[in-house]
Every structure is written in structure tokens, then in C-alpha cells.
Enzyme design. Sequence first.
Site, PDB file in Angstrom:
ATOM      1  N   TYR A  70      12.613  -2.486  -4.012  1.00 15.01           N
ATOM      2  CA  TYR A  70      12.128  -3.444  -3.027  1.00 15.01           C
ATOM      3  C   TYR A  70      12.495  -4.873  -3.438  1.00 15.01           C
ATOM      4  CZ  TYR A  70       9.412  -0.789   0.396  1.00 15.01           C
ATOM      5  OH  TYR A  70       9.038   0.012   1.445  1.00 15.01           O
ATOM      6  N   GLU A 100       9.917  27.922  17.149  1.00 14.14           N
ATOM      7  CA  GLU A 100      10.363  28.528  18.403  1.00 14.14           C
ATOM      8  C   GLU A 100       9.203  28.719  19.381  1.00 14.14           C
ATOM      9  OE1 GLU A 100      11.460  32.827  18.369  1.00 14.14           O
ATOM     10  OE2 GLU A 100      11.050  32.669  16.207  1.00 14.14           O
ATOM     11  N   ASP A 120      -1.025  -3.464   9.005  1.00 22.93           N
ATOM     12  CA  ASP A 120      -2.434  -3.069   9.026  1.00 22.93           C
ATOM     13  C   ASP A 120      -3.382  -4.248   9.214  1.00 22.93           C
ATOM     14  OD1 ASP A 120      -1.228  -0.693   8.429  1.00 22.93           O
ATOM     15  OD2 ASP A 120      -2.349  -0.297   6.597  1.00 22.93           O
ATOM     16  N   ARG A 144     -11.407  12.530  13.082  1.00 24.58           N
ATOM     17  CA  ARG A 144     -11.731  11.927  14.371  1.00 24.58           C
ATOM     18  C   ARG A 144     -10.516  11.192  14.923  1.00 24.58           C
ATOM     19  NH1 ARG A 144     -13.796   6.877  15.861  1.00 24.58           N
ATOM     20  NH2 ARG A 144     -13.963   6.267  13.654  1.00 24.58           N
ATOM     21  N   THR A 147       0.817  -1.207   0.000  1.00 18.15           N
ATOM     22  CA  THR A 147       0.000   0.000   0.000  1.00 18.15           C
ATOM     23  C   THR A 147       0.850   1.256   0.000  1.00 18.15           C
ATOM     24  OG1 THR A 147      -1.860  -1.078   1.104  1.00 18.15           O
ATOM     25  CG2 THR A 147      -1.714   1.305   1.308  1.00 18.15           C
ATOM     26  N   CYS A 148       1.835   1.325   0.871  1.00 19.49           N
ATOM     27  CA  CYS A 148       2.595   2.569   1.030  1.00 19.49           C
ATOM     28  C   CYS A 148       3.285   2.981  -0.259  1.00 19.49           C
ATOM     29  CB  CYS A 148       3.621   2.421   2.146  1.00 19.49           C
ATOM     30  SG  CYS A 148       4.590   3.919   2.402  1.00 19.49           S
ATOM     31  N   GLY A 157     -14.070  11.343   6.465  1.00 23.07           N
ATOM     32  CA  GLY A 157     -13.512  12.431   7.258  1.00 23.07           C
ATOM     33  C   GLY A 157     -12.181  12.115   7.887  1.00 23.07           C
ATOM     34  N   TYR A 159      -7.943  10.873   7.682  1.00 21.09           N
ATOM     35  CA  TYR A 159      -6.798  11.583   7.101  1.00 21.09           C
ATOM     36  C   TYR A 159      -6.681  11.353   5.603  1.00 21.09           C
ATOM     37  CZ  TYR A 159      -3.965   7.260   7.140  1.00 21.09           C
ATOM     38  OH  TYR A 159      -3.481   6.003   6.910  1.00 21.09           O
ATOM     39  N   ILE A 160      -7.048  10.161   5.110  1.00 26.73           N
ATOM     40  CA  ILE A 160      -6.952   9.911   3.674  1.00 26.73           C
ATOM     41  C   ILE A 160      -7.940  10.792   2.918  1.00 26.73           C
ATOM     42  CG2 ILE A 160      -7.236   8.185   1.856  1.00 26.73           C
ATOM     43  CD1 ILE A 160      -6.313   6.069   3.852  1.00 26.73           C
ATOM     44  N   LYS A 201       0.889   9.457  -2.822  1.00 28.76           N
ATOM     45  CA  LYS A 201       0.083  10.530  -2.230  1.00 28.76           C
ATOM     46  C   LYS A 201       0.947  11.733  -1.892  1.00 28.76           C
ATOM     47  CE  LYS A 201      -0.429  10.534   2.055  1.00 28.76           C
ATOM     48  NZ  LYS A 201      -0.705  10.039   3.422  1.00 28.76           N
ATOM     49  N   CYS A 247       1.228   6.081   0.779  1.00 27.91           N
ATOM     50  CA  CYS A 247       2.046   7.207   1.242  1.00 27.91           C
ATOM     51  C   CYS A 247       2.887   7.864   0.158  1.00 27.91           C
ATOM     52  CB  CYS A 247       3.004   6.751   2.351  1.00 27.91           C
ATOM     53  SG  CYS A 247       2.472   5.364   3.344  1.00 27.91           S
ATOM     54  N   GLU A 270      -6.795  14.511   3.159  1.00 23.21           N
ATOM     55  CA  GLU A 270      -5.616  14.762   2.333  1.00 23.21           C
ATOM     56  C   GLU A 270      -5.985  14.854   0.856  1.00 23.21           C
ATOM     57  OE1 GLU A 270      -2.186  12.593   5.096  1.00 23.21           O
ATOM     58  OE2 GLU A 270      -3.220  11.463   3.528  1.00 23.21           O
TER      59      GLU A 270
END
Length: 452
Positions: free
Chosen positions: A99, A440, A303, A205, A42-43, A176, A178-179, A51, A48, A182
Site C-alpha cells: 500500500y 447448476e 465506512d 439481521r 481496517t480491511c 449477531g 456478520y463479524i 479474517k 477482511c 464469522e
Amino acid sequence: MSFDYDLFVIGGGSGGVRAARIASGEYGAKVGLAEESRMGGTCVIRGCVPKKLMVFASAFPDAIEEAQAYGWDVQAGAFDWTRFRTRLEAELDRLEGAYRNTLTNAGVTIHDERAVIVDAHRVRLASGQEVTAKHILVATGGWPFVPDIPGKELAITSNEMFHLPALPKRALVVGGGYIASEFACILHGLGVKVSQFYRGAQILRGFDEEARGHVANAMRARGIDIHCGTDVMRLEKTASGIRAVATDGTEREFDLVLYATGRRPNTTGLGLEGLGLTLGRHGEIPVDRFSQTAVPSVYAVGDVTGRINLTPVAIREGHAFADTVFGAKPTAFDHGLVASAVFTQPELGSVGLSEEAAREQEPIEVYATAFRPMKTLFAGKQDRVLMKLIVSQATRKVLGCHIVAAEAGELIQLAAVAIGMGATKEDFDRTVAVHPTMAEELVTMRKPTRTA
């Protein structure tokens, strides 16, 4: 009993590849690995990496606008999706090759086909060949979940987002998390008119409420049409697009509907039930702290276990498994204090407890500040940064840090080191500020905003 392999890994994603490489390359185990799709999981292939490259691409309109404010005579031309997608696919091909080379160089035997578990020590490949292994590791990851609504076949998931023949003019993102958030920002940055439906009260959430509210407000200010408390009842094909009939009584037409309503463990048809394993509610594989299932020879990482669905976590779990089983170094990965980043615009970086979780645990102090950062302030923008620390009243330890800002993912990585070492608020206070920077502010907040 003699086995064909010391270890057989099902799944060529980040967790499975790390486990296979360490077991074979460092500990000398005889390892086989089966992957029915593309190596990298997936990544690398559909998560990731592509994306984040799309995030980079979508940020250039803002950069060009800021450059103009700084005196540069530059103009944004049209975005060439086909050109970008071609380069993206070439990069994914390169990474998949890397890989494969990593596994081959470590001595791992690769099987480019589906594998299912027959019994505690036996795996059947799609070709019909059966192999035996002393240990079996399931690392098959997750898969996008689309609710069973009328017209669901008209929607796509994040898997297909990187291979669109053309960018839509109007897009609906459902979800809703993160995917979803984004991709809403990515599409908007690439010039698409974006709406986002989420059935909950607020997007993101599970993250700190103040931080997620800050992100939502910033997304709306950029022009993303977020509708919370809203879900899709059905999708209908029209002559000019896809009609989404929503629970709030509205009907809107889009060129693309992206469902990002969560991911489920990819365990269907793997033969796990035949081993006597009872899977979780969503198909996740229950494991102990050493990633071992109730069947002693079968393990699972990543996962597919439903613990923390993040690539670095799967990698650490895979490495810990190899150290434990083949390195004679029992290692249980600590799932506490795992930092994460949401690559919205602006980004959200988070590590440790949210304000809500912390105040349920013990009395706390909250240190927070919101301000307009120098870079975009000069350009005349209204962007605001949020910096927030959650501190234990009793121990003075920093329990959580939450940042909403450009490059928040880069900032939270360093904060995670300090918090993981048990830094107190006074440790932060003793740290001299690096000026002028956004970060800072993390070491200059002297008085708590509130206590709880």
C-alpha cells in the site's frame, strides 16, 4: 489562494488510498495523506484480509475429515496458533508495504501521524504542523463499538483477535452480525468451544430470513452454542476466566469474550463539528451522491459515511470522488445491487433484495431449493445448500439471489453480474447447467416455491 496540496486525505484505508492514488497518479493532483495507524486500514490490517486467512485456517479440520472419507490416510495434528499468527503478521507487513509503495509510486506525500481538520481548507498534524488543501477527504473508517456495561474492559474486539497470545479453550462471541458470526465459526473451526449471544431473534439481521435461518441451523449443527434473545449484563473477572452474567439469568465462565456488536464511524475529535457539520446519530458524516459534505471543500468516503460498510464500496466511492473532483468526470457510485458475502461455515452470498424487502415492493415469485451437495454427501455429512432467487412477477427480472453453501462468496460474484445487467428468470432458465456443480441449481429451478 495558493494551497500546499490540491487534496489532503485523512485515513490510509482502502477508500482513502484509492482516492489519493487516482487523484495523484492519474490526474496529476498534488496529494498528501495522513494515517495515524498502519497503512491499509481496517480491511488489510484488522479486517477482511486477516479474517479470511483465519477462515482458511479454520476450514482444514473439515477438509481433513472429508479427505479420510475419500480414502486418504491423513490425521489432524494440533493447531499451532503461534506459527499461524507469525505468518499472518508477516503477510500483513507485506501488504502494508505494498500500500505504501502504491502511494509513493503515485506521487502521494505520506504523513504517518494523526490529522484533524482546522477549517474548510486547513489540516493540523499531530506534530503541530498545519497544511492547507483545496479539497479535504475524510476516509477514517469505523471502529468497534462495545456497550458500556460493567466489566467491559475484560472484553476484546475484532481489532485484537489477530494478536492473541494463545487461543482460548472457551470463548463467548457477543453480537449477531456478520463479524460476530464469522468469528464464532472461525474459533470453532480452530478447536475452541464457542457460545454466541445475540439480543435479537435471529443472527445476521438484514439478510434474507430464510438464508439467515439456514446459516444459524448449520452453525448449531456444527456445535456452536447460539443463544438469541440473550445479552450480557456484566462481565466479572474470576480466578479461572471471565464470568458473563446474561439477561436470561444464566452465568457462564469463558476464557475470552469477544464483542462484535457493530462498528461506529471513526469521527471523534476530527474537528468536523467545528466546520458546522451535523453528524449522524452514530457519528457518520452526511454526504451527497458525490460524497460531498455540506462544506463544499470537504468530502468523505467509506465506512465513516455510514452508507454501505464494505471495502469494495469504499474503493469505488474513493475512485468516483477522484474522477469527479480531479478528472472532470462527475461520477456518483450506485449503492444499489452491491453483492456481499458472509464467511461463516457455510458461507452466505447475497445480492439484491431479500424476500421480505421484495414483497414489500411488488408481487414476487420465490424460487428456492435446499439439497445435500455431492462432495459432503459422499463423505457422509448432513450439510445442506440453499439456492434462492427472488423474481418480479411484472418484469420477470431477478431481484435478488441468496446462496448458502461452501464458496458462496465466489458464486454470488458471478450471479451479481447477471442481476446487475437486469437478467430475467427466463435468462437464467435459458442458461445451460454446468454439471455436476452446486451452482447448476440456479438455472434449473422451473417452478416457484411460493408467490407473495
